[in-house]
Motif scaffolding. Structure first.
Motif, PDB file in Angstrom:
ATOM      1  N   LEU A 115     -19.966  -9.819 -28.094  1.00  0.00           N
ATOM      2  CA  LEU A 115     -20.503 -10.580 -26.969  1.00  0.00           C
ATOM      3  C   LEU A 115     -19.604 -11.790 -26.740  1.00  0.00           C
ATOM      4  N   PHE A 117     -19.435 -15.287 -24.737  1.00  0.00           N
ATOM      5  CA  PHE A 117     -20.392 -16.178 -24.100  1.00  0.00           C
ATOM      6  C   PHE A 117     -19.721 -17.048 -23.045  1.00  0.00           C
ATOM      7  N   GLU A 119     -20.622 -20.329 -22.616  1.00  0.00           N
ATOM      8  CA  GLU A 119     -20.385 -21.655 -23.191  1.00  0.00           C
ATOM      9  C   GLU A 119     -19.463 -21.527 -24.393  1.00  0.00           C
ATOM     10  N   ALA A 121     -18.720 -20.843 -27.678  1.00  0.00           N
ATOM     11  CA  ALA A 121     -19.356 -20.170 -28.807  1.00  0.00           C
ATOM     12  C   ALA A 121     -18.425 -20.147 -30.004  1.00  0.00           C
ATOM     13  N   LEU A 123     -16.802 -21.605 -33.307  1.00  0.00           N
ATOM     14  CA  LEU A 123     -17.325 -22.521 -34.313  1.00  0.00           C
ATOM     15  C   LEU A 123     -16.413 -23.744 -34.357  1.00  0.00           C
ATOM     16  N   PRO A 124     -16.956 -24.922 -34.047  1.00  0.00           N
ATOM     17  CA  PRO A 124     -16.092 -26.096 -33.846  1.00  0.00           C
ATOM     18  C   PRO A 124     -15.369 -26.575 -35.098  1.00  0.00           C
TER      19      PRO A 124
END
Lengths: 281, 302
Positions: A115, A117, A119, A121, A123-124
């Protein structure tokens, strides 16, 4: 159920990575890409009612997504486009009816169906390459190979030199390219995209569409691409599904898909007008 | 550089004021005539440092607080994650925790005496309980506030429960967890010292209380200074570790804070300029401190 459906991509991918990394090493740069045909899945919804319990967004949806095709989904905002995608991803269970992947009922999320996204998505806390490595790590690819493959994918989306940057250090368009690389690195058999370019400006968006077409080539993955942009839907899709209030309105074939010159093709123009009118009403 | 100088000046000014008030025997409602002077304290300090008891006390207190705090960190994070992620755990543990939480850890001294065979374990227990709740509460909040998309992304990559825990929940909650740890280490000091005063043998708190009972005021102040310095060192260590582990955070507040001095630097020749420069410098410095302590205050309130 999930085990039986997962065995297929796993066996194919066991041989695939070695081939892809070999090409990655021999042909130094961007042209090198882990492209090995992975058979796409067939996704079928039969009489499906989708949404959250008590608040169905779509009712009685019958839809068949053929293996390897790109189906675009358009509809006014709030019509349940994301709900459809989340259901196909296995994050939401259908309220009624059946969802099947290659004829077998779909019970939950799986690495088979990636998937992407709208926004952020990513991982920061993970650098770009570490983000792309994540699906490979989950699949159990050894560290060194994981690193090589992730780097190859980043190069493929033009971000090879920024592999060690953190997501918030790069632009929104670049983050979406990383998301694309991350989704495809796991060799999914279906890629579900939820308005992935929705937040980008028009120019970046056109570039991303071309990149997507290029990157998808050879993966054979089935793609369901949700967008609110009719032109984007008509450019990318083999078929376009129109969602209206409460259900699926129509599914139309698109003439000359992924052909930038086709925008003034009379058949395309007619289809565009149809789609816009059906969305307008 | 300037900011460090300013900090030293601040400490020196405080000491200078203390020395002035006590050596001049100022008695203006507040009575400083009985107060030991800085030089008295320093002399006692020097004597203590060269003796054996001081270091025994110090290591005893440090061992107690570190054991209790580390236990609290592990238990607090584990329980916080559990309660935030599992409705069953929330229903089972929630009420018990909520009832125990308002009880000041130091009020658990009788419980500790009943429960544990030795004082030592009792003190560690009290220290641990004190730090446990701030860690638990901030972990719970941090886990609940995680962006759902992160978890969904990992699930659609085929990641299971443990993968989500290791790759999303723990790293994502880390900034919040460190908020709780910062508060926790402070509360731990309060409780370890109090517990030592009540029931300890050796330890900085015990020694301070002993000095008080024999009216050795400079000794009491040596104890207080020791506690202050140790507390400052440990909380700095927690803070630095936290910053290091959450370096990925986009520190929007940090960047503009670092910038202002640059334009000012060109003006430094003017005698008046350095003062405002330092002013803004420390202002931003405490700015991050303020958010920390606001967090801390919140946690106290909860």
């Amino acid at each position: 159920m999930s085990t039986s459906s997962e065995t297929v991509p796993n066996t194919s991918s066991d041989t695939a990575p070695s081939r892809s990394t070999d090409t990655g090493r021999s042909t130094s740069s961007g042209a090198a890409a882990p492209t090995t045909p992975v058979r796409g899945t067939r996704l079928t919804l039969t009489g499906a009612s989708l949404g959250r319990p008590g608040a169905p967004a779509l009712d009685k949806v019958d839809l068949d997504v053929a293996p390897g095709e790109i189906l675009t989904v358009v509809g006014p905002s709030g019509c349940g486009k994301s709900t459809l995608l989340r259901t196909l991803a296995g994050l939401l269970a259908p309220l009624a009816g059946e969802i099947a992947q290659d004829g077998q009922p779909l019970t939950g999320p799986s690495a088979d169906r990636a998937l992407v996204f709208q926004e952020d998505a990513l991982l920061p806390w993970r650098a770009l390459r570490a983000n792309v490595e994540l699906p490979l790590a989950i699949r159990g690819v050894p560290r060194a190979r994981r690193r090589e493959q992730a780097q190859a994918w980043l190069e493929r989306v033009g971000l090879g030199s920024q592999a060690r940057q953190l997501p918030h250090r790069v632009s929104g368009g670049q983050r979406q390219r990383v998301q694309l690389a991350r989704a495809l690195a796991g060799r999914p058999r279906a890629v579900l995209m939820d308005e992935p370019f929705g937040a980008l400006d028009a120019q970046t968006r056109a570039g991303m569409q071309d990149l997507l077409v290029e990157v998808l080539q050879g993966t054979g993955a089935t793609v369901v691409f949700v967008t609110h942009d009719v032109d984007e839907a008509l450019f990318l899709g083999d078929r376009v599904a129109l969602l209206g209030a409460g259900g699926l309105v129509a599914v139309r074939d698109i003439p000359r898909p992924r052909d930038r010159g086709a925008h003034d093709d009379p058949a395309r123009v007619a289809l565009r007008r149809d789609v816009l009118t059906s969305l307008g009403t | 550089m300037k900011r460090y100088a300013l900090r030293v000046v601040s400490l020196a000014a405080a000491l200078g004021l203390w020395q002035a008030l006590t050596s001049l025997d100022i008695d203006l409602w507040l009575r400083f005539s009985q107060f030991p002077t800085v030089t008295d304290v320093a002399r006692t300090f020097a004597a203590r440092v060269s003796g054996p008891d001081y270091w025994t006390d110090l290591t005893d207190s440090l061992t107690r607080i570190l054991t209790g705090f580390l236990l609290a960190a592990v238990l607090g994070v584990a329980t916080g994650v559990l309660v935030a992620r599992s409705r069953l755990a929330e229903d089972l543990l929630g009420p018990v925790l909520e009832v125990i939480r308002p009880i000041p850890a130091i009020a658990l001294v009788p419980v500790a005496i009943l429960l544990f065979p030795s004082n030592e374990q009792g003190i560690v227990f009290i220290t641990c309980t004190a730090a446990f709740f701030p860690v638990l509460v901030s972990t719970r909040h941090a886990v609940r506030a995680l962006t759902p998309v992160w978890e969904e992304a990992v699930r659609t990559m085929g990641g299971g429960r443990w993968r989500i825990l290791g790759s999303v929940v723990l790293p994502g909650a880390l900034p919040g967890v460190f908020g709780g740890l910062s508060v926790g280490i402070g509360v731990s000091w309060i409780c370890v010292i109090s517990a030592e005063m009540i029931s300890g043998q050796y330890g900085v708190g015990y020694r301070t209380w002993q000095d008080y009972t024999v009216v050795d005021y400079p000794g009491v102040f040596v104890g207080m200074v020791t506690i202050g310095v140790l507390g400052w060192l440990t909380s700095t260590a927690v803070e630095l570790l936290g910053r290091r582990l959450t370096r990925w955070l986009p520190r929007s507040a940090y960047v503009p804070g670092a910038r202002p001095p640059r334009p000012d630097r060109s003006v430094t020749p003017a005698a008046a300029a350095p003062a405002p420069t330092n002013g803004t410098g420390t202002g931003t410095g405490t700015g991050t401190g303020v958010t920390r302590s606001e967090e801390a205050r919140d946690e106290h309130l909860v």
